[in-house]
Design an enzyme around this catalytic site. Structure first.
Site, PDB file in Angstrom:
ATOM      1  N   ASN A 205     -17.512  29.761 -29.307  1.00  0.00           N
ATOM      2  CA  ASN A 205     -17.612  28.488 -30.024  1.00  0.00           C
ATOM      3  C   ASN A 205     -18.941  28.452 -30.764  1.00  0.00           C
ATOM      4  O   ASN A 205     -20.008  28.502 -30.141  1.00  0.00           O
ATOM      5  CB  ASN A 205     -17.505  27.333 -29.019  1.00  0.00           C
ATOM      6  CG  ASN A 205     -17.512  25.973 -29.690  1.00  0.00           C
ATOM      7  OD1 ASN A 205     -17.715  25.855 -30.898  1.00  0.00           O
ATOM      8  ND2 ASN A 205     -17.296  24.936 -28.905  1.00  0.00           N
ATOM      9  N   ASN A 239     -12.014  20.730 -36.938  1.00  0.00           N
ATOM     10  CA  ASN A 239     -12.796  19.589 -36.449  1.00  0.00           C
ATOM     11  C   ASN A 239     -14.099  19.484 -37.236  1.00  0.00           C
ATOM     12  O   ASN A 239     -14.611  20.469 -37.766  1.00  0.00           O
ATOM     13  CB  ASN A 239     -13.090  19.726 -34.949  1.00  0.00           C
ATOM     14  CG  ASN A 239     -13.909  20.955 -34.618  1.00  0.00           C
ATOM     15  OD1 ASN A 239     -15.132  20.933 -34.652  1.00  0.00           O
ATOM     16  ND2 ASN A 239     -13.231  22.066 -34.311  1.00  0.00           N
ATOM     17  N   CYS A 284     -23.249  15.735 -47.831  1.00  0.00           N
ATOM     18  CA  CYS A 284     -23.551  14.861 -48.974  1.00  0.00           C
ATOM     19  C   CYS A 284     -22.531  13.743 -49.090  1.00  0.00           C
ATOM     20  O   CYS A 284     -22.870  12.600 -49.415  1.00  0.00           O
ATOM     21  CB  CYS A 284     -23.556  15.677 -50.275  1.00  0.00           C
ATOM     22  SG  CYS A 284     -25.025  16.704 -50.490  1.00  0.00           S
ATOM     23  N   CYS A 305      -0.828  14.869 -30.412  1.00  0.00           N
ATOM     24  CA  CYS A 305      -1.495  15.909 -31.197  1.00  0.00           C
ATOM     25  C   CYS A 305      -1.183  15.700 -32.672  1.00  0.00           C
ATOM     26  O   CYS A 305      -0.250  14.984 -33.040  1.00  0.00           O
ATOM     27  CB  CYS A 305      -1.035  17.301 -30.756  1.00  0.00           C
ATOM     28  SG  CYS A 305       0.702  17.632 -31.060  1.00  0.00           S
ATOM     29  N   CYS A 358     -29.331  13.332 -49.324  1.00  0.00           N
ATOM     30  CA  CYS A 358     -28.491  13.933 -48.283  1.00  0.00           C
ATOM     31  C   CYS A 358     -29.232  13.948 -46.946  1.00  0.00           C
ATOM     32  O   CYS A 358     -30.452  14.156 -46.883  1.00  0.00           O
ATOM     33  CB  CYS A 358     -28.101  15.355 -48.679  1.00  0.00           C
ATOM     34  SG  CYS A 358     -27.076  16.206 -47.455  1.00  0.00           S
TER      35      CYS A 358
END
Length: 459
Positions: A205, A239, A284, A305, A358
């Site tokens: 991950n 995600n 941004c 889901c 930003c």
């Protein structure tokens, strides 16, 4: 050479008796008959009931026939195993150089035809590029397969998930790969499709601290020539946390990347080219979930889901790889943003400038670097070319005459509003006439409808 394990019961010196294993030669080697018989499910010619593990030679009077029978049985078992694993045979030999020769055995002939047709100037250059694919799911796996079939030089694959039967509604993965890590299953499949491509897989991950540092190191040094950065990073994750991690890494390194995604209802998606400092990064113009600092986990409900369609994911993967090829091989127009709405078959495009405020400090730093780079470049003068007059001679005396005069056109137009420079109106609304013609009205009458109709008939 293949090897089988044969158990022995002799104990080691000074140790209690326990089974150990030693390799025995496979079919076709002397002393292999007993082991082959065990592989076939029966006792060997030199053993009793397949338990002795004897390596004695074939019995006299029919030993060679038994050996041939066992070899045939072994081949049948190997073929059956290959079918269970997806029917894969031996991979083809590596091809040192791409060829445009049109033969059934040349996997690159149709790709090289792009060069002959003038689409791509140098297709062989694709072998010099390295692309990192983060997320090997519904979009990422198909993206990796397309790049592999196109003959990319090297692929780096990042994912920490495993293949599940729930993934079978998507493309690429197969049921027999369930339980394997996605990156390992993908590498096995892709290497068999095109052994000319180099692969580097990482089963972790990227959002954890240690893994994030290693991820940055690999995209900085994992090109075909070790020590050089990859040419492009592709985000195919599902995600926002992982997207923000990729965004952070690429802003810090000044790495160009492309982001992709499919909506939760599975009927829309998008791709986006992000050049740090030149175009808007993911921070941004963040999605509401990121901007509001909402934990994604709170948005997911137990047992519920997101929807998933292989069609939408295939379309998004296709336009992503198409954009990658145009960017790497320098042909066509590279899209900064391209959306896909399956409900209306709508493909919106746009380009977004970076946000000077930003939240990512590395994005703001890249913006300053880009401004300095632009300032040092010489300005290109735009020269207006006069439209070439076709058929300057008018032998037939044909003229184009307006149907209305200029006075009539002015009368039908209204005043032009005061607008900023560069903005014009397509048309104006004329003013209402000061003395409009009075409309005739009919006086009210108490007569019925039947009486009025009778009057009309008498007229």
């Amino acid at each position: 050479m293949a090897f089988f394990l044969s158990p022995h019961t002799a104990p080691r010196p000074g140790a209690p008796a326990e089974p150990s294993f030693s390799p025995l030669p496979a079919a076709g080697c002397p002393g292999a008959v007993g082991t082959l018989a065990e592989a076939a499910g029966g006792g060997g010619a030199g053993g009793r009931g397949g338990t002795g593990g004897s390596a004695e030679g074939p019995r006299r009077g029919g030993g060679m026939a038994e050996l041939r029978r066992l070899q045939r049985r072994l081949r049948e078992l190997e073929e059956e195993l290959a079918r269970e694993r997806g029917g894969r045979g031996a991979p083809r030999a590596r091809i040192e150089a791409m060829s445009a020769e049109v033969t059934d055995s040349n996997p690159y002939s149709r790709l090289m035809a792009l060069k002959r047709m003038g689409i791509v100037q140098d297709y062989e250059k694709i072998r010099t590029f390295t692309v990192a694919v983060v997320g090997v799911g519904g979009v990422g796996s198909v993206t990796a397969e397309m790049l592999t079939r196109c003959g990319i030089g090297k692929l780096l694959l990042f994912d920490y998930d495993k293949v599940e039967l729930a993934n079978m509604n998507r493309l690429f993965f197969q049921p027999h790969q369930a339980g394997l890590s996605k990156v390992q299953a993908a590498e096995d499949t892709l290497r068999n499709i095109n052994p000319d491509v180099q692969f580097e897989v990482h089963n972790y991950n990227i959002t954890t601290l240690d893994n994030f540092e290693h991820f940055m190191d690999r995209i900085s040094n994992g090109a075909l020539e070790e020590g050089k950065p990859v040419d492009l990073v592709l985000s195919c994750v599902d995600n926002f946390e992982a997207r923000m991690a990729i965004n952070t890494a690429c802003n810090e390194l000044g790495q160009i990347w492309m982001e992709s995604g499919v909506s939760e209802n599975a009927v829309s998606g998008h791709i986006q080219l992000i050049i740090p400092g030149e175009s808007a990064c993911f921070a941004c113009a963040p999605p509401l979930v990121v901007a509001a600092n909402i934990d994604e986990k709170t948005l997911k409900r137990e047992g519920v889901c997101a929807a998933s369609l292989p069609t939408t994911m295939g379309v998004v993967a296709g336009i992503l790889v198409q954009n990658v090829l145009k960017y790497l091989l320098n042909f066509g127009t590279v899209s900064y943003y391209l959306g896909y709405n399956a409900m209306q078959d709508f493909f919106p495009t746009m380009a977004m400038k970076p946000n000077p405020q930003c939240s990512d400090q590395n994005c703001r730093k890249q913006q300053e670097i880009y401004k300095k780079k632009v300032a040092t470049q010489p300005k290109q003068e735009v020269t207006e070319q006069e439209e070439e007059i076709v058929h300057e001679d008018n032998d037939w005396g044909i003229e184009l005459v307006s149907e209305i005069s200029e006075d009539e056109l002015k009368a039908a137009s209204g005043p032009v509003p005061d607008l900023p420079e560069g903005i014009t109106v397509a048309y104006t609304i004329p003013n209402k006439e000061e003395n409009p013609v009075a409309e005739e009205t009919v006086a009210e009458s108490e007569e019925s409808l039947e009486e009025l109709m009778a009057k009309m008939r008498n007229l």
